[in-house]
Design a protein around this motif. Sequence first.
Motif, PDB file in Angstrom:
ATOM      1  N   MET A   1       0.846  -1.197   0.000  1.00 42.63           N
ATOM      2  CA  MET A   1       0.000   0.000   0.000  1.00 42.63           C
ATOM      3  C   MET A   1       0.876   1.240   0.000  1.00 42.63           C
ATOM      4  N   LEU A   2       0.530   2.243  -0.782  1.00 39.13           N
ATOM      5  CA  LEU A   2       1.313   3.459  -0.870  1.00 39.13           C
ATOM      6  C   LEU A   2       1.034   4.366   0.316  1.00 39.13           C
ATOM      7  N   THR A   3       2.073   5.039   0.754  1.00 40.00           N
ATOM      8  CA  THR A   3       1.971   5.910   1.924  1.00 40.00           C
ATOM      9  C   THR A   3       2.419   7.304   1.549  1.00 40.00           C
ATOM     10  N   ALA A   4       1.621   8.325   1.858  1.00 37.58           N
ATOM     11  CA  ALA A   4       2.025   9.707   1.610  1.00 37.58           C
ATOM     12  C   ALA A   4       2.976  10.143   2.711  1.00 37.58           C
ATOM     13  N   VAL A   5       4.068  10.806   2.320  1.00 35.64           N
ATOM     14  CA  VAL A   5       5.104  11.193   3.256  1.00 35.64           C
ATOM     15  C   VAL A   5       5.193  12.704   3.316  1.00 35.64           C
ATOM     16  N   ALA A   6       5.456  13.230   4.494  1.00 36.98           N
ATOM     17  CA  ALA A   6       5.485  14.670   4.704  1.00 36.98           C
ATOM     18  C   ALA A   6       6.828  15.275   4.321  1.00 36.98           C
ATOM     19  N   LEU A   7       6.983  16.588   4.562  1.00 38.57           N
ATOM     20  CA  LEU A   7       8.088  17.365   4.024  1.00 38.57           C
ATOM     21  C   LEU A   7       9.427  17.043   4.630  1.00 38.57           C
ATOM     22  N   VAL A  27      19.871   9.058  11.791  1.00 42.51           N
ATOM     23  CA  VAL A  27      19.579   8.067  10.771  1.00 42.51           C
ATOM     24  C   VAL A  27      18.091   8.084  10.447  1.00 42.51           C
ATOM     25  N   LEU A  28      17.756   8.254   9.194  1.00 48.92           N
ATOM     26  CA  LEU A  28      16.379   8.119   8.730  1.00 48.92           C
ATOM     27  C   LEU A  28      16.257   6.748   8.087  1.00 48.92           C
ATOM     28  N   SER A  29      15.509   5.868   8.695  1.00 46.15           N
ATOM     29  CA  SER A  29      15.391   4.497   8.214  1.00 46.15           C
ATOM     30  C   SER A  29      14.010   4.264   7.615  1.00 46.15           C
ATOM     31  N   TYR A  30      13.991   3.706   6.413  1.00 46.78           N
ATOM     32  CA  TYR A  30      12.747   3.324   5.756  1.00 46.78           C
ATOM     33  C   TYR A  30      12.744   1.816   5.590  1.00 46.78           C
ATOM     34  N   GLY A  31      11.668   1.194   6.005  1.00 43.21           N
ATOM     35  CA  GLY A  31      11.529  -0.240   5.792  1.00 43.21           C
ATOM     36  C   GLY A  31      11.116  -0.556   4.371  1.00 43.21           C
ATOM     37  N   GLN A  32      10.854  -1.805   4.121  1.00 44.49           N
ATOM     38  CA  GLN A  32      10.442  -2.236   2.794  1.00 44.49           C
ATOM     39  C   GLN A  32       9.072  -1.667   2.459  1.00 44.49           C
ATOM     40  N   GLY A  33       8.925  -1.143   1.243  1.00 42.87           N
ATOM     41  CA  GLY A  33       7.650  -0.574   0.820  1.00 42.87           C
ATOM     42  C   GLY A  33       7.853   0.562  -0.146  1.00 42.87           C
ATOM     43  N   ILE A  58      11.301   2.022  -1.905  1.00 41.01           N
ATOM     44  CA  ILE A  58      11.161   2.895  -3.065  1.00 41.01           C
ATOM     45  C   ILE A  58      10.562   4.223  -2.606  1.00 41.01           C
ATOM     46  N   LEU A  59      11.324   5.290  -2.752  1.00 44.88           N
ATOM     47  CA  LEU A  59      10.833   6.636  -2.499  1.00 44.88           C
ATOM     48  C   LEU A  59      10.366   7.186  -3.838  1.00 44.88           C
ATOM     49  N   LYS A  60       9.066   7.451  -3.948  1.00 36.49           N
ATOM     50  CA  LYS A  60       8.437   7.688  -5.254  1.00 36.49           C
ATOM     51  C   LYS A  60       7.709   9.027  -5.259  1.00 36.49           C
ATOM     52  N   ALA A  61       7.840   9.767  -6.339  1.00 34.13           N
ATOM     53  CA  ALA A  61       7.115  11.030  -6.469  1.00 34.13           C
ATOM     54  C   ALA A  61       5.610  10.776  -6.480  1.00 34.13           C
ATOM     55  N   ALA A  62       4.896  11.538  -5.671  1.00 31.71           N
ATOM     56  CA  ALA A  62       3.436  11.449  -5.659  1.00 31.71           C
ATOM     57  C   ALA A  62       2.893  11.931  -7.003  1.00 31.71           C
ATOM     58  N   ASP A  90      21.036   2.020   0.114  1.00 31.21           N
ATOM     59  CA  ASP A  90      20.115   0.888   0.042  1.00 31.21           C
ATOM     60  C   ASP A  90      18.661   1.266  -0.236  1.00 31.21           C
ATOM     61  N   LEU A  91      18.453   1.964  -1.350  1.00 32.68           N
ATOM     62  CA  LEU A  91      17.075   2.328  -1.705  1.00 32.68           C
ATOM     63  C   LEU A  91      16.982   2.671  -3.176  1.00 32.68           C
ATOM     64  N   SER A  92      15.739   2.741  -3.651  1.00 31.03           N
ATOM     65  CA  SER A  92      15.433   3.202  -5.002  1.00 31.03           C
ATOM     66  C   SER A  92      14.648   4.501  -4.925  1.00 31.03           C
ATOM     67  N   VAL A  93      14.828   5.341  -5.932  1.00 29.52           N
ATOM     68  CA  VAL A  93      14.125   6.615  -6.026  1.00 29.52           C
ATOM     69  C   VAL A  93      13.451   6.674  -7.395  1.00 29.52           C
ATOM     70  N   ASP A  94      12.148   6.820  -7.403  1.00 26.83           N
ATOM     71  CA  ASP A  94      11.351   6.797  -8.623  1.00 26.83           C
ATOM     72  C   ASP A  94      10.725   8.168  -8.836  1.00 26.83           C
TER      73      ASP A  94
END
Length: 317
Positions: A1-7, A27-33, A58-62, A90-94
Amino acid sequence: MLTAVALTATLIITGLFGAASSAQAKVLSYGQGVYLLNRPIVLQDWQILRGAGVGKTILKAAPGYKGMLIVNAGVGEANPVHHPGVEIHDLSVDGSGTASRGIYLKAVDDLVVKNVEVYNTTGNAIEHRGIQNSPYTMRQTWANVTGRDSGGWCVYNGLRTRKVTYTDIRATGCRAGGMTIDHSEASAVGIIASRNGGNGVWIRNVYSINLTNVVTNGNGGNGMFVQGAVYSLGTNWTAMNNKVADVRFSNSAPQPSFNYGVTRNTMIAGLTAGHTDVCQFGNYDNGDETPLVVDSGVDVQIVGQRLPSAVGCSVES
């Protein structure tokens, strides 16, 4: 499920991870998703952004977001200064085809970018720049980094930066070009630039760089475009089926805009260049490219040049 992230990084941690009482966690840690961003993540000095792995976090543009996705504190400063210690792991950026840049950093000393993939941006996928008329940005490590399928350059690093190491860099399918190295004192082991719209690798105004195991295939410009390299070394370069020339050493580096001038005291040890009908690398397999162009006034020694028929298709296509 996609999650909206703040500024801000603080709000991201507070909103998603129940983070700490301090205004800014190290450290800013993001889990799988997949995390939707509608504003950039801003990394402060000595801060680490970490995911669970390429393709896992995956950090993805809304939808419709056109800005940058990950920046450091120096971006946007009226009077920028150096910002040390930023790390991205260790991440992807879309970029979703709308974001202007995936990662944009300014004047980061002791930068680490490791196990990172960025794609689908309208401008440069991954970019770092130093600051004009300031001390050099120093000490960077880029390892297992991929930029791909974007409107600008896949990977761009330039302007008053020194002492950079690159390991396993891939630049594929970007409209402007693959990778730009516009700084001195660099070493690289393993660069692959393929199927980009412009030059595969652009080496611009550099002093004392050492590039080993570089592969440029099927690019719409030159495979390797060297515009001012002084006291530098290239080892084991392979350039095939690029549209213009596979490797070009240009003399278009006049002083004073290029501090080091035209390429001199530089050697390439082991160059495979030319067209092959056996290997197919994209839209530019027209068979018309020139394997090697060395403009007048350029001082470069090529040792061990051969045609690609001897190596077949052993490189990534």
